[in-house]
Design a protein around this motif. Structure first.
Motif, short mmCIF file in Angstrom:
data_model
loop_
_atom_site.label_atom_id
_atom_site.label_comp_id
_atom_site.label_asym_id
_atom_site.label_seq_id
_atom_site.Cartn_x
_atom_site.Cartn_y
_atom_site.Cartn_z
N THR A 177 -20.79 38.57 -21.22
CA THR A 177 -19.61 37.77 -20.86
C THR A 177 -18.56 37.93 -21.94
O THR A 177 -18.88 38.12 -23.11
CB THR A 177 -19.96 36.27 -20.71
N LYS A 178 -17.29 37.82 -21.51
CA LYS A 178 -16.17 37.89 -22.46
C LYS A 178 -16.02 36.54 -23.13
O LYS A 178 -16.25 35.50 -22.53
CB LYS A 178 -14.86 38.21 -21.75
N GLU B 59 -13.25 34.27 -24.19
CA GLU B 59 -11.83 34.13 -23.89
C GLU B 59 -11.09 33.58 -25.12
O GLU B 59 -11.45 32.53 -25.65
CB GLU B 59 -11.63 33.20 -22.70
N SER C 188 -6.98 33.10 -26.50
CA SER C 188 -5.56 33.27 -26.20
C SER C 188 -4.74 32.70 -27.35
O SER C 188 -5.25 31.94 -28.17
CB SER C 188 -5.20 32.56 -24.88
N CYS D 298 -4.93 38.28 -30.26
CA CYS D 298 -6.30 38.80 -30.24
C CYS D 298 -6.21 40.33 -30.20
O CYS D 298 -5.67 40.90 -29.26
CB CYS D 298 -7.04 38.27 -29.02
N LYS E 2 -11.31 42.12 -28.09
CA LYS E 2 -12.04 41.06 -27.39
C LYS E 2 -13.46 40.92 -27.94
O LYS E 2 -14.07 41.88 -28.41
CB LYS E 2 -12.11 41.37 -25.90
N TYR F 5 -17.52 39.50 -27.20
CA TYR F 5 -18.47 39.43 -26.09
C TYR F 5 -19.74 38.71 -26.49
O TYR F 5 -20.15 38.76 -27.65
CB TYR F 5 -18.82 40.84 -25.61
#
Length: 182
Positions: free
Chosen positions: A126-127, A129, A131, A161, A164, A166
């Motif tokens: 899964t990422k 998130e 921002s 960012c 990313k 994970y």
């Protein structure tokens, strides 16, 4: 020998006999105390058995928990080695020009990326998130650099960012690399 010496000798012998009798009684009591009864032996063996059984149950629980954890993160090395490919797909999608000639190329790359990423998600990836404006958390984010905050309310917060992050299950396998305001 005088009569007095004789009486003292007999008293001494009598006293030694009494001491020896007391010592013999003490030894006999110690022997009785050292010899456990059959009930004591049975109780001791029951206690050993219960302790061994409890220890074995704890061992089974611990190994099953370790096995479950191993299965959850068994693909961690593979997932970590595939993350640069995901990054490359995302860069390719961002850099393909949106002109009529490259629209088909963009659609094709996008379909391949979606299929690849969906497969990784099915395996537990899964990422994380992140921002701009999120509060910086050192346990979740990796700060690459600090820049002067554009506004006062962005001090100590995530500005951008760069890469990313994970998770695989509940474990972070790559921290998101962020720029924070100072």
């Amino acid at each position: 020998m005088s009569k007095k010496d004789k009486i003292q000798g007999e008293a001494l012998i009598s006293e030694q006999d009494n001491i020896q009798d007391v010592q013999n009684e003490e030894v006999a009591e110690e022997i009785k105390k050292e010899e456990p009864t059959a009930e004591d032996l049975i109780q001791a063996e029951k206690d050993k058995f219960l302790r061994l059984f409890a220890e074995f149950e704890n061992y089974k629980k611990r190994t099953s928990k370790e096995r479950i954890e191993l299965f959850k993160t068994a693909g961690q090395e593979l997932m970590t080695s595939l993350l640069p490919i995901v990054d490359d797909f995302e860069r390719a999608l961002n850099h393909i020009e949106e002109s009529p000639e490259t629209e088909e190329l963009r659609k094709g790359v996008s379909l391949i990326y979606q299929k690849f990423f969906n497969t990784l998600e099915q395996k537990g990836l899964t990422k994380i998130e992140v921002s701009g404006g999120d509060a910086f958390d050192a346990e979740v984010h990796e700060a690459i650099t600090q820049i002067p905050a554009p506004t006062e309310d962005l001090k100590g917060k995530v500005i951008d960012c760069l890469e990313k992050g994970y998770k695989l299950g509940d474990k972070i396998i790559r921290y998101p690399k962020v720029v924070i305001g100072q």
